[in-house]
Design a protein around this motif. Structure first.
Motif, PDB file in Angstrom:
ATOM      1  N   VAL A 347     -15.046   8.882  -6.420  1.00  0.00           N
ATOM      2  CA  VAL A 347     -13.636   8.012  -7.114  1.00  0.00           C
ATOM      3  C   VAL A 347     -13.653   6.729  -6.158  1.00  0.00           C
ATOM      4  O   VAL A 347     -13.126   5.654  -7.012  1.00  0.00           O
ATOM      5  N   GLY A 348     -13.944   6.665  -4.882  1.00  0.00           N
ATOM      6  CA  GLY A 348     -14.059   5.365  -4.301  1.00  0.00           C
ATOM      7  C   GLY A 348     -14.904   4.480  -4.823  1.00  0.00           C
ATOM      8  O   GLY A 348     -14.453   3.230  -5.114  1.00  0.00           O
ATOM      9  N   ASN A 351     -13.493   3.322  -8.245  1.00  0.00           N
ATOM     10  CA  ASN A 351     -12.322   2.382  -7.853  1.00  0.00           C
ATOM     11  C   ASN A 351     -12.871   0.762  -7.437  1.00  0.00           C
ATOM     12  O   ASN A 351     -12.361  -0.105  -7.963  1.00  0.00           O
ATOM     13  N   ASP A 352     -14.060   0.827  -6.937  1.00  0.00           N
ATOM     14  CA  ASP A 352     -14.696  -0.381  -6.292  1.00  0.00           C
ATOM     15  C   ASP A 352     -15.189  -1.299  -7.547  1.00  0.00           C
ATOM     16  O   ASP A 352     -15.012  -2.412  -7.814  1.00  0.00           O
ATOM     17  N   GLY A 355     -12.301  -2.229 -10.239  1.00  0.00           N
ATOM     18  CA  GLY A 355     -11.746  -3.379  -9.500  1.00  0.00           C
ATOM     19  C   GLY A 355     -12.244  -4.560  -9.653  1.00  0.00           C
ATOM     20  O   GLY A 355     -11.797  -5.386 -10.048  1.00  0.00           O
ATOM     21  N   ASP A 358     -11.572  -5.453 -13.249  1.00  0.00           N
ATOM     22  CA  ASP A 358     -10.418  -5.799 -13.704  1.00  0.00           C
ATOM     23  C   ASP A 358     -10.351  -7.340 -13.161  1.00  0.00           C
ATOM     24  O   ASP A 358      -9.636  -8.454 -13.949  1.00  0.00           O
ATOM     25  N   THR A 371      -8.568   3.162 -18.461  1.00  0.00           N
ATOM     26  CA  THR A 371      -9.900   3.474 -18.521  1.00  0.00           C
ATOM     27  C   THR A 371      -9.901   5.231 -18.779  1.00  0.00           C
ATOM     28  O   THR A 371      -9.032   5.838 -18.462  1.00  0.00           O
TER      29      THR A 371
END
Length: 502
Positions: A347-348, A351-352, A355, A358, A371
């Motif tokens: 998950v990390g 997220n990276d 990001g 984004d 997502t």
């Protein structure tokens, strides 16, 4: 327990720094004004009142200093009004002594003395408007108090004064009440000057009128002066209490208002993160609070009646928009990447990666929709039209492929991106009453999803419809048919990144 002036606590300008829980408890109990005053059997004058009850002040020097700074302009204005009253009284006395000089032998002395007092009061009025008054306000107040007290006492130096006993006593009452109410001095100094003035006044009065030296007259005058001073102390105390109580309430209200503004900004930022700015502004502008009695009832209407006091967060609004480009992107090799990692690490990393996507989405002029697992979904030209919507999605897709290459280098991974872009007509709006979201729907959205799933890794696949909006800005190659449409590939970018169009 120490105090720091950093203004981070709920109390204005005061922050408490603690060492251990037990010491905190003891210190809080001993320093609480409500506990201290209740133990002394005295009433609580205002919140955070100090221990010295006769002279009301905050228990914090910081609060007291801030209160003084905020109320100083009002204090100076009140003192100026008192000086104007004295100035007007001096003019009235000058007129009186000038027109009744035939009835008094001492009128030149009274006239000269009143003129001197008039000039001094005028000079002090001018001084109150300067920047130096704040530093010497106490000196000015003491000087004015002594000046007016001395002025009245000077009229009694003669054996037969031109002022009657009642007139002199009336002037005395006015001076004492003025000192307690409008002249800014500490309570002890006001009582000291007023007490000396009362004693000297009564001594001079008794010397001029021997019959007033009788014990009955002395007791009566002492009682009168005592009542006047008690009334003045009461006025002084209530004024100080009212000022500090108002200051405390205003300070608490200001902090609460700032907290509400921060909360409002956080909520607005959260809403803007869930939907495009235009839609978010419409949602926040359409919020209403109506009772069921305010809503017209129609026979046979299927609209659900609102409960009384229920808040309508938004009104249902759906828009049909043409010439909208839709992008779907999926991570190739995600299953293999996730097989040897814990959920927290996976998950990390997602997220990276998302990001980075984004940031690309904001730079390329696209609007993120959502997502779905390892799938990234965005559009361009919706909810606000854009003439270069197809180019924005293509740049977004190519940027995503470059971003995942950089992600592989940073994390020692071997994943790729499969991107599909299609242009068409969509319906857009917000659905749901709880956990609502902004979304788009149409067959063209489904086609963009199919194009992504049938494409090749490391390439951006676009439809023939999208290709017509690009005006030959990219080098393309023909691809396979998807749902009866041609697939093309762009070859004009580095890292052998290509763009497929169908």
């Amino acid at each position: 327990m120490g105090k720091e002036n950093n203004g981070t606590s709920g109390e204005p300008g005061v922050h408490y720094k603690t060492a251990d829980p037990e010491s905190v408890k003891v210190n809080q109990e001993s320093s609480s004004p409500s506990r201290r005053n209740s133990q002394n059997g005295l009433p609580i004058l205002f919140e955070r009142a100090g221990s010295w009850w006769p002279n009301p002040k905050f228990d914090s020097e910081i609060l007291e200093e801030e209160q003084w700074k905020n109320y100083f302009p009002q204090t100076r204005r009140r003192f100026q009004y008192a000086l104007f009253y004295i100035f007007a009284a001096c003019i009235a006395w000058i007129v009186y002594f000038g027109t009744t000089k035939q009835y008094s032998d001492h009128w030149p002395y009274f006239l000269v003395g009143t003129l001197v007092l008039l000039c001094l009061i005028g000079a002090i009025i001018g001084f109150t408007y300067t920047k130096h008054y704040k530093k010497f306000y106490l000196h000015s107040s003491v000087f004015v108090s002594v000046l007016i007290c001395g002025g009245i006492l000077s009229t009694m130096v003669y054996t037969e004064s031109d002022l009657s006993i009642i007139g002199a006593f009336t002037a005395t009452v006015e001076v004492l009440l003025m000192m307690y109410s409008v002249i800014p001095m500490p309570l002890y100094m006001t009582v000291l000057i007023g007490g000396i003035y009362s004693i000297v006044f009564e001594v001079l009065t008794a010397l001029q009128n021997p019959y007033m030296q009788a014990p009955l007259f002395v007791a009566g005058k002492v009682l009168l002066h005592l009542c006047i001073h008690l009334m003045g102390v009461h006025i002084f105390t209530m004024r100080q209490v009212r000022q500090r109580s108002t200051f405390w309430k205003i300070g608490q209200s200001t902090i609460a208002r700032k907290d509400l503004q921060v909360e409002k900004q956080i909520k607005e930022k959260m809403i803007h993160s869930l939907m495009p700015p235009k839609v978010a502004n419409q949602v926040m502008a359409s919020r209403t609070d109506k009772d069921e009695d305010d809503i017209p009832k129609k026979r046979g209407s299927k609209t659900k009646a609102l409960k009384k006091g229920e808040i309508i967060f938004r009104t249902f609004n759906m828009n049909r928009m043409t010439d909208v480009s839709i992008l779907f992107a999926d991570i190739v090799g995600f299953t293999k990447m996730s097989s040897n990692k814990t959920a927290e690490v996976l998950v990390g990393q997602l997220n990276d990666l998302f990001g980075r996507f984004d940031d690309l989405c904001a730079k390329s002029g696209c609007e993120k929709i959502s997502t779905l697992g390892d799938c990234y979904y965005c559009v361009s030209g919706c909810p606000e039209p854009k003439p270069d919507h197809a180019k924005c999605c293509v740049e977004m897709g190519l940027g995503m492929i470059e971003a995942i290459i950089k992600f592989d280098e940073d994390n020692n991974e071997q994943v790729d991106m499969r991107v599909g872009v299609h242009t068409g007509t969509v319906l857009c709006g917000i659905v749901g009453t709880r956990r609502f979201k902004f979304d788009v729907w149409s067959n063209d959205v489904l086609l963009a999803n199919i194009m992504e799933s049938s494409g090749q890794p490391g390439r951006v696949h676009i439809s023939e419809t999208s290709y017509h909006f690009l005006k030959d800005e990219y080098e393309v190659e023909e691809g396979e048919d998807v749902e009866g449409k041609k697939l093309y590939t762009n070859l004009s970018f580095t890292h052998e990144i290509s763009l497929l169009f169908c």
